[in-house]
Design a protein around this motif. Structure first.
Motif, PDB file in Angstrom:
ATOM      1  N   PRO A 250      -7.117  11.908 -53.034  1.00  0.00           N
ATOM      2  CA  PRO A 250      -6.201  10.978 -53.706  1.00  0.00           C
ATOM      3  C   PRO A 250      -5.178  10.413 -52.729  1.00  0.00           C
ATOM      4  CG  PRO A 250      -6.364  13.069 -54.887  1.00  0.00           C
ATOM      5  CD  PRO A 250      -7.020  13.271 -53.562  1.00  0.00           C
ATOM      6  N   GLU A 251      -4.714   9.229 -52.999  1.00  0.00           N
ATOM      7  CA  GLU A 251      -3.691   8.621 -52.148  1.00  0.00           C
ATOM      8  C   GLU A 251      -2.406   9.434 -52.193  1.00  0.00           C
ATOM      9  OE1 GLU A 251      -1.298   4.388 -51.561  1.00  0.00           O
ATOM     10  OE2 GLU A 251      -2.647   4.678 -53.254  1.00  0.00           O
ATOM     11  N   ARG A 252      -1.820   9.651 -51.019  1.00  0.00           N
ATOM     12  CA  ARG A 252      -0.530  10.331 -50.911  1.00  0.00           C
ATOM     13  C   ARG A 252       0.554   9.267 -50.823  1.00  0.00           C
ATOM     14  NH1 ARG A 252       0.025  15.600 -51.788  1.00  0.00           N
ATOM     15  NH2 ARG A 252       1.402  15.985 -50.020  1.00  0.00           N
ATOM     16  N   VAL A 253       1.481   9.295 -51.740  1.00  0.00           N
ATOM     17  CA  VAL A 253       2.621   8.378 -51.694  1.00  0.00           C
ATOM     18  C   VAL A 253       3.816   9.214 -51.301  1.00  0.00           C
ATOM     19  CG1 VAL A 253       4.009   6.707 -52.945  1.00  0.00           C
ATOM     20  CG2 VAL A 253       1.573   6.954 -53.466  1.00  0.00           C
ATOM     21  N   GLY A 254       4.116   9.244 -50.002  1.00  0.00           N
ATOM     22  CA  GLY A 254       5.099  10.199 -49.510  1.00  0.00           C
ATOM     23  C   GLY A 254       6.417   9.584 -49.129  1.00  0.00           C
ATOM     24  N   LYS A 255       7.489  10.341 -49.352  1.00  0.00           N
ATOM     25  CA  LYS A 255       8.824   9.980 -48.876  1.00  0.00           C
ATOM     26  C   LYS A 255       9.397  11.210 -48.193  1.00  0.00           C
ATOM     27  CE  LYS A 255       9.560   6.607 -52.551  1.00  0.00           C
ATOM     28  NZ  LYS A 255      10.406   6.186 -53.692  1.00  0.00           N
ATOM     29  N   PHE A 256       8.639  11.677 -47.191  1.00  0.00           N
ATOM     30  CA  PHE A 256       8.982  12.946 -46.572  1.00  0.00           C
ATOM     31  C   PHE A 256       9.907  12.714 -45.385  1.00  0.00           C
ATOM     32  CE2 PHE A 256       6.063  14.638 -49.385  1.00  0.00           C
ATOM     33  CZ  PHE A 256       4.865  13.960 -49.312  1.00  0.00           C
ATOM     34  N   ARG A 257      11.087  13.252 -45.451  1.00  0.00           N
ATOM     35  CA  ARG A 257      12.064  13.006 -44.400  1.00  0.00           C
ATOM     36  C   ARG A 257      12.800  14.287 -44.020  1.00  0.00           C
ATOM     37  NH1 ARG A 257       9.170   9.612 -44.067  1.00  0.00           N
ATOM     38  NH2 ARG A 257       9.446   7.372 -44.127  1.00  0.00           N
TER      39      ARG A 257
ATOM     40  N   SER B  33      -0.572  21.536 -47.617  1.00  0.00           N
ATOM     41  CA  SER B  33      -1.775  22.370 -47.597  1.00  0.00           C
ATOM     42  C   SER B  33      -2.932  21.621 -46.940  1.00  0.00           C
ATOM     43  CB  SER B  33      -2.158  22.761 -49.023  1.00  0.00           C
ATOM     44  OG  SER B  33      -3.386  23.444 -49.039  1.00  0.00           O
ATOM     45  N   VAL B  34      -3.791  22.359 -46.255  1.00  0.00           N
ATOM     46  CA  VAL B  34      -4.890  21.741 -45.519  1.00  0.00           C
ATOM     47  C   VAL B  34      -5.900  21.069 -46.439  1.00  0.00           C
ATOM     48  CG1 VAL B  34      -6.367  23.790 -45.454  1.00  0.00           C
ATOM     49  CG2 VAL B  34      -6.489  22.127 -43.582  1.00  0.00           C
ATOM     50  N   ASP B  35      -5.958  21.435 -47.712  1.00  0.00           N
ATOM     51  CA  ASP B  35      -6.907  20.770 -48.599  1.00  0.00           C
ATOM     52  C   ASP B  35      -6.496  19.323 -48.895  1.00  0.00           C
ATOM     53  OD1 ASP B  35      -4.740  21.770 -50.102  1.00  0.00           O
ATOM     54  OD2 ASP B  35      -5.905  21.742 -51.946  1.00  0.00           O
ATOM     55  N   VAL B  36      -5.267  18.956 -48.550  1.00  0.00           N
ATOM     56  CA  VAL B  36      -4.833  17.564 -48.677  1.00  0.00           C
ATOM     57  C   VAL B  36      -5.391  16.723 -47.538  1.00  0.00           C
ATOM     58  CG1 VAL B  36      -2.835  16.028 -48.744  1.00  0.00           C
ATOM     59  CG2 VAL B  36      -2.737  18.242 -49.896  1.00  0.00           C
ATOM     60  N   TRP B  37      -5.425  17.302 -46.327  1.00  0.00           N
ATOM     61  CA  TRP B  37      -5.938  16.627 -45.129  1.00  0.00           C
ATOM     62  C   TRP B  37      -7.019  17.510 -44.499  1.00  0.00           C
ATOM     63  CZ3 TRP B  37      -4.017  11.976 -45.530  1.00  0.00           C
ATOM     64  CH2 TRP B  37      -2.724  11.782 -46.022  1.00  0.00           C
ATOM     65  N   PRO B  38      -8.171  17.678 -45.138  1.00  0.00           N
ATOM     66  CA  PRO B  38      -9.149  18.669 -44.680  1.00  0.00           C
ATOM     67  C   PRO B  38      -9.885  18.302 -43.402  1.00  0.00           C
ATOM     68  CG  PRO B  38     -10.033  17.416 -46.520  1.00  0.00           C
ATOM     69  CD  PRO B  38      -8.599  16.997 -46.374  1.00  0.00           C
ATOM     70  N   TRP B  39      -9.696  17.080 -42.897  1.00  0.00           N
ATOM     71  CA  TRP B  39     -10.323  16.681 -41.632  1.00  0.00           C
ATOM     72  C   TRP B  39      -9.430  16.992 -40.418  1.00  0.00           C
ATOM     73  CZ3 TRP B  39      -9.975  13.378 -45.900  1.00  0.00           C
ATOM     74  CH2 TRP B  39      -8.777  12.667 -46.018  1.00  0.00           C
TER      75      TRP B  39
ATOM     76  N   GLY C  39      -3.808  12.934 -29.912  1.00  0.00           N
ATOM     77  CA  GLY C  39      -5.166  12.947 -30.435  1.00  0.00           C
ATOM     78  C   GLY C  39      -5.255  13.101 -31.937  1.00  0.00           C
ATOM     79  N   GLY C  40      -4.101  13.280 -32.601  1.00  0.00           N
ATOM     80  CA  GLY C  40      -4.090  13.456 -34.053  1.00  0.00           C
ATOM     81  C   GLY C  40      -4.346  12.157 -34.793  1.00  0.00           C
ATOM     82  N   PRO C  41      -4.716  12.252 -36.073  1.00  0.00           N
ATOM     83  CA  PRO C  41      -5.137  11.066 -36.822  1.00  0.00           C
ATOM     84  C   PRO C  41      -4.000  10.278 -37.466  1.00  0.00           C
ATOM     85  CG  PRO C  41      -5.445  13.026 -38.165  1.00  0.00           C
ATOM     86  CD  PRO C  41      -4.944  13.502 -36.821  1.00  0.00           C
ATOM     87  N   LEU C  42      -4.218   8.969 -37.564  1.00  0.00           N
ATOM     88  CA  LEU C  42      -3.464   8.095 -38.442  1.00  0.00           C
ATOM     89  C   LEU C  42      -4.352   7.891 -39.663  1.00  0.00           C
ATOM     90  CD1 LEU C  42      -1.128   6.133 -39.125  1.00  0.00           C
ATOM     91  CD2 LEU C  42      -2.398   4.356 -37.896  1.00  0.00           C
ATOM     92  N   ASN C  43      -3.978   8.517 -40.781  1.00  0.00           N
ATOM     93  CA  ASN C  43      -4.787   8.538 -41.997  1.00  0.00           C
ATOM     94  C   ASN C  43      -4.322   7.435 -42.941  1.00  0.00           C
ATOM     95  OD1 ASN C  43      -5.737  11.540 -41.413  1.00  0.00           O
ATOM     96  ND2 ASN C  43      -3.498  11.579 -41.356  1.00  0.00           N
ATOM     97  N   CYS C  44      -5.178   6.477 -43.225  1.00  0.00           N
ATOM     98  CA  CYS C  44      -4.773   5.364 -44.080  1.00  0.00           C
ATOM     99  C   CYS C  44      -5.694   5.252 -45.293  1.00  0.00           C
ATOM    100  CB  CYS C  44      -4.790   4.051 -43.308  1.00  0.00           C
ATOM    101  SG  CYS C  44      -3.564   3.992 -41.973  1.00  0.00           S
ATOM    102  N   PHE C  45      -5.072   5.177 -46.457  1.00  0.00           N
ATOM    103  CA  PHE C  45      -5.803   5.087 -47.719  1.00  0.00           C
ATOM    104  C   PHE C  45      -6.131   3.629 -48.002  1.00  0.00           C
ATOM    105  CE2 PHE C  45      -6.216   4.926 -52.357  1.00  0.00           C
ATOM    106  CZ  PHE C  45      -7.049   6.020 -52.593  1.00  0.00           C
ATOM    107  N   VAL C  46      -7.420   3.338 -48.169  1.00  0.00           N
ATOM    108  CA  VAL C  46      -7.872   1.993 -48.514  1.00  0.00           C
ATOM    109  C   VAL C  46      -8.137   1.963 -50.010  1.00  0.00           C
ATOM    110  CG1 VAL C  46      -9.615   0.215 -48.116  1.00  0.00           C
ATOM    111  CG2 VAL C  46      -8.836   1.653 -46.217  1.00  0.00           C
ATOM    112  N   GLU C  47      -7.278   1.279 -50.718  1.00  0.00           N
ATOM    113  CA  GLU C  47      -7.256   1.367 -52.183  1.00  0.00           C
ATOM    114  C   GLU C  47      -8.560   0.923 -52.820  1.00  0.00           C
ATOM    115  OE1 GLU C  47      -4.403  -0.070 -55.893  1.00  0.00           O
ATOM    116  OE2 GLU C  47      -3.758  -0.314 -53.812  1.00  0.00           O
ATOM    117  N   ILE C  48      -9.159  -0.156 -52.296  1.00  0.00           N
ATOM    118  CA  ILE C  48     -10.376  -0.679 -52.904  1.00  0.00           C
ATOM    119  C   ILE C  48     -11.544   0.285 -52.743  1.00  0.00           C
ATOM    120  CG2 ILE C  48     -11.175  -1.966 -50.889  1.00  0.00           C
ATOM    121  CD1 ILE C  48     -12.007  -4.202 -52.850  1.00  0.00           C
ATOM    122  N   GLU C  49     -11.495   1.111 -51.695  1.00  0.00           N
ATOM    123  CA  GLU C  49     -12.549   2.092 -51.451  1.00  0.00           C
ATOM    124  C   GLU C  49     -12.207   3.466 -52.027  1.00  0.00           C
ATOM    125  OE1 GLU C  49     -15.330   1.292 -50.256  1.00  0.00           O
ATOM    126  OE2 GLU C  49     -14.993  -0.620 -49.251  1.00  0.00           O
TER     127      GLU C  49
END
Length: 292
Positions: free
Chosen positions: A40-47, A58-64, A239-249
């Motif tokens: 699911p898309e993460r809508v974060g305001k983490f500061r 938790s790693v199940d949010v970003w399992p890759w 080397g870490g990822p930039l994870n982007c949610f594509v809404e249409i997909e």
């Protein structure tokens, strides 16, 4: 069928909102990879001041998400040197700078953990069989900073270990919601804890201004962060990822991998990420598989 992306960056009044569009493409994954990035898309305001600017997750949010561990000699334990992302059952992607080792047996790829000091039933630690570094990688300019690590044995996919989708370069239009992720030390310690932070993608023209990166950001790079600094992952997230949610997909794509790990969290020094989609066909060729 190819979907679509075109770049434009807009920040609303007082920087309270942003929309990111950019020149990349997304094609529906092949049958083999049709479930990649399925979260699911993460809508974060983490500061909170940890990632810098991140929050434990938790790693199940970003399992890759994986940690690249290195052991220089047998008298010391493995320790994290880089991040990376699972893109197939035998493969991870990371930065080329993370591949500068004489012997891949000194590397260990760890997946399925929310903390690097805890092994549980979901933790997977795999040996590296082969390293492929882009032949045009320049350690000074950081052009073509990409590496593929092939595992000796495959990842076992489950809720905690799972691949992210690899985007191609077909033109398309999509609004993106993006997070950076990685294992980061807690204050007063060196234990790696998985964290996330919501980020914006800045325009390259802004990022290349003298007050920012002074024309050192090439066309195959992305600038990621906040104008005032404070959101970053620093050295061990190279080397870490930039994870982007594509809404249409309705799935996450690996839009970038981090290639620079200096000036962490400083104003006017956004993170620099390689555009993964700019090297899509190189990735397919070197792995000898198709993501379509």
């Amino acid at each position: 069928m190819g979907s679509f992306m075109k770049v434009l960056f807009f920040v609303g009044a007082f920087g309270l909102g942003s929309f990111v569009f950019y020149n990349a493409g997304i094609s529906n994954p092949s049958v083999r990879h049709r479930e990649c990035g399925d979260r699911p898309e993460r809508v974060g305001k983490f500061r909170k001041p940890r990632m810098i600017g991140g929050e434990d997750v938790s790693v199940d949010v970003w399992p890759w998400q994986v940690a690249v561990l290195y052991q220089p000699n047998s008298s010391v334990p493995f320790s994290q040197v880089c991040g990376g992302a699972i893109i197939d059952d035998y493969w991870i992607m990371t930065a080329a700078s993370c591949a500068d080792v004489q012997n891949q047996r000194k590397l260990l790829i760890r997946a399925g953990s929310s903390r690097l000091d805890v092994d549980d039933e979901f933790t997977q630690s795999l040996q590296v069989a082969r390293i492929i570094k882009h032949e045009l990688f320049n350690p000074v300019t950081l052009r073509y900073s990409i590496a593929l690590f092939e595992m000796e044995t495959p990842f076992v996919f489950n809720e905690f270990v799972y691949p992210i989708c690899v985007p191609d370069n077909m033109a398309a239009d999509h609004k993106l919601s993006c997070h950076i992720t990685g294992y980061n030390a807690q204050p007063g310690g060196d234990i790696g804890v998985l964290q996330e932070a919501n980020v914006f993608i800045m325009s390259r023209s802004l990022c290349n201004k003298p007050a920012y990166w002074n024309y050192t950001v090439s066309a195959d790079m992305l600038c990621v962060g906040e104008y005032g600094g404070g959101v970053d992952g620093c050295e061990t997230n190279l080397g870490g990822p930039l994870n982007c949610f594509v809404e249409i997909e309705h799935r996450y794509y690996l839009i970038g991998i981090r290639v620079k790990a200096t000036s962490c969290g400083e104003p006017n020094r956004p993170n620099i990420y390689l555009k993964v989609y700019s090297l899509y066909y190189w990735i397919e060729r070197e792995m000898n598989i198709s993501f379509h």
